[in-house]
Scaffold this motif. Sequence first.
Motif, short mmCIF file in Angstrom:
data_model
loop_
_atom_site.label_atom_id
_atom_site.label_comp_id
_atom_site.label_asym_id
_atom_site.label_seq_id
_atom_site.Cartn_x
_atom_site.Cartn_y
_atom_site.Cartn_z
N LEU A 146 47.23 47.00 52.98
CA LEU A 146 46.72 46.17 51.90
C LEU A 146 47.07 46.82 50.56
CD1 LEU A 146 43.13 45.55 53.31
CD2 LEU A 146 45.14 44.11 53.58
N LEU A 147 47.44 45.99 49.60
CA LEU A 147 47.77 46.50 48.28
C LEU A 147 47.20 45.56 47.24
CD1 LEU A 147 49.22 48.64 46.62
CD2 LEU A 147 51.25 47.20 46.68
N GLU A 148 46.21 46.06 46.48
CA GLU A 148 45.61 45.25 45.43
C GLU A 148 46.34 45.45 44.11
OE1 GLU A 148 41.77 46.90 47.59
OE2 GLU A 148 43.65 47.73 46.85
N SER A 149 46.23 44.45 43.26
CA SER A 149 46.76 44.56 41.90
C SER A 149 46.00 43.58 41.02
CB SER A 149 48.26 44.27 41.87
OG SER A 149 48.51 42.95 42.32
N GLY A 150 46.15 43.73 39.72
CA GLY A 150 45.59 42.76 38.80
C GLY A 150 44.36 43.19 38.03
N GLY A 151 43.86 44.38 38.30
CA GLY A 151 42.70 44.84 37.56
C GLY A 151 43.07 45.18 36.12
N ARG A 164 42.78 37.90 37.35
CA ARG A 164 43.08 37.50 38.72
C ARG A 164 43.55 38.71 39.51
NH1 ARG A 164 47.34 33.17 41.42
NH2 ARG A 164 48.83 34.82 40.90
N LEU A 165 42.84 39.00 40.56
CA LEU A 165 43.20 40.09 41.45
C LEU A 165 44.02 39.54 42.61
CD1 LEU A 165 39.78 41.98 41.65
CD2 LEU A 165 41.55 42.08 39.88
N SER A 166 44.98 40.33 43.05
CA SER A 166 45.81 39.95 44.19
C SER A 166 45.71 41.02 45.27
CB SER A 166 47.27 39.81 43.76
OG SER A 166 47.42 38.81 42.79
N CYS A 167 45.88 40.58 46.49
CA CYS A 167 45.84 41.50 47.63
C CYS A 167 46.95 41.10 48.60
CB CYS A 167 44.49 41.44 48.31
SG CYS A 167 44.36 42.50 49.79
N ALA A 168 47.99 41.90 48.65
CA ALA A 168 49.07 41.67 49.59
C ALA A 168 48.68 42.25 50.93
CB ALA A 168 50.36 42.31 49.09
N ALA A 169 48.69 41.41 51.97
CA ALA A 169 48.22 41.84 53.28
C ALA A 169 49.01 41.15 54.37
CB ALA A 169 46.74 41.52 53.44
N SER A 170 49.43 41.92 55.37
CA SER A 170 50.14 41.34 56.50
C SER A 170 49.14 40.68 57.45
CB SER A 170 50.93 42.42 57.23
OG SER A 170 50.07 43.47 57.64
N THR A 189 49.37 36.78 50.74
CA THR A 189 48.61 37.29 49.61
C THR A 189 47.29 36.56 49.46
OG1 THR A 189 50.67 37.84 48.46
CG2 THR A 189 48.68 37.77 47.14
N GLY A 190 46.26 37.34 49.18
CA GLY A 190 44.97 36.77 48.84
C GLY A 190 44.68 37.01 47.37
N TYR A 191 43.79 36.18 46.82
CA TYR A 191 43.50 36.25 45.40
C TYR A 191 41.99 36.20 45.15
CZ TYR A 191 48.38 34.77 45.29
OH TYR A 191 49.73 34.68 45.50
N LEU A 192 41.61 36.80 44.05
CA LEU A 192 40.24 36.65 43.57
C LEU A 192 40.33 36.37 42.08
CD1 LEU A 192 37.24 36.76 44.40
CD2 LEU A 192 37.22 39.12 43.54
N GLN A 193 40.01 35.15 41.69
CA GLN A 193 40.00 34.75 40.29
C GLN A 193 38.62 35.06 39.72
OE1 GLN A 193 42.54 33.39 38.34
NE2 GLN A 193 41.11 33.60 36.63
N LEU A 194 38.61 35.85 38.67
CA LEU A 194 37.35 36.26 38.04
C LEU A 194 37.26 35.60 36.66
CD1 LEU A 194 38.38 38.60 40.01
CD2 LEU A 194 36.93 40.12 38.68
N ASN A 195 36.31 34.71 36.50
CA ASN A 195 36.10 34.03 35.23
C ASN A 195 34.72 34.37 34.67
OD1 ASN A 195 38.60 32.69 35.48
ND2 ASN A 195 37.67 30.96 36.53
N SER A 196 34.55 34.12 33.39
CA SER A 196 33.25 34.36 32.73
C SER A 196 32.72 35.75 33.05
CB SER A 196 32.24 33.28 33.16
OG SER A 196 32.70 31.99 32.87
N LEU A 197 33.58 36.73 32.90
CA LEU A 197 33.23 38.09 33.29
C LEU A 197 32.11 38.66 32.43
CD1 LEU A 197 36.78 39.37 34.11
CD2 LEU A 197 34.82 39.52 35.65
N LYS A 198 31.29 39.47 33.06
CA LYS A 198 30.16 40.13 32.41
C LYS A 198 30.32 41.64 32.53
CE LYS A 198 27.15 36.41 34.10
NZ LYS A 198 25.94 36.10 34.91
N THR A 246 41.17 48.36 42.92
CA THR A 246 41.70 48.17 41.58
C THR A 246 40.52 48.10 40.60
OG1 THR A 246 43.18 46.81 40.20
CG2 THR A 246 41.80 45.63 41.78
N GLN A 247 40.65 48.78 39.48
CA GLN A 247 39.54 48.89 38.53
C GLN A 247 39.47 47.65 37.64
OE1 GLN A 247 37.20 51.54 37.96
NE2 GLN A 247 36.28 50.00 36.61
#
Length: 123
Positions: A4-9, A19-25, A74-83, A117-118
């Motif tokens: 797994l490899l995350e990116s986007g922090g 938007r965070l991404s996670c490349a995963a087989s 690839t999986g994604y996590l979209q982060l909106n309205s961050l606090k 990813t931070q």
Amino acid sequence: QVQLLESGGGLVQAGGSLRLSCAASGRYAMGWFRQAPGKEREFVAAISGSGGRTYYADSVKGRFTISRDNAKGTGYLQLNSLKPEDTAVYHCAVSTGTPYLVVQPLEAEYNYWGQGTQVTVSS
């Protein structure tokens, strides 16, 4: 072995988006977790291997969106309205033992983890 490899922090102001991404087989159930300094790791969101089912922690429901593109692996996590309280290291993980159509919110069921990813949200 699943890699797994995350990116986007990054650093963003309150109210912003990332938007965070996670490349995963493999088409395994995927989850996102986060750990803030001095706190235990907590569940954020999960998606089934098929992508048809999702599940969110109450703290992020309506603000974050989990998705995946199995063709791209690839999986994604979209982060909106961050606090500011969203500040943490975000990890993606997969559960190879979870059935393809099932969404998995239990941390103990995940057996492969990314390095994290931070995400830092300034006030």
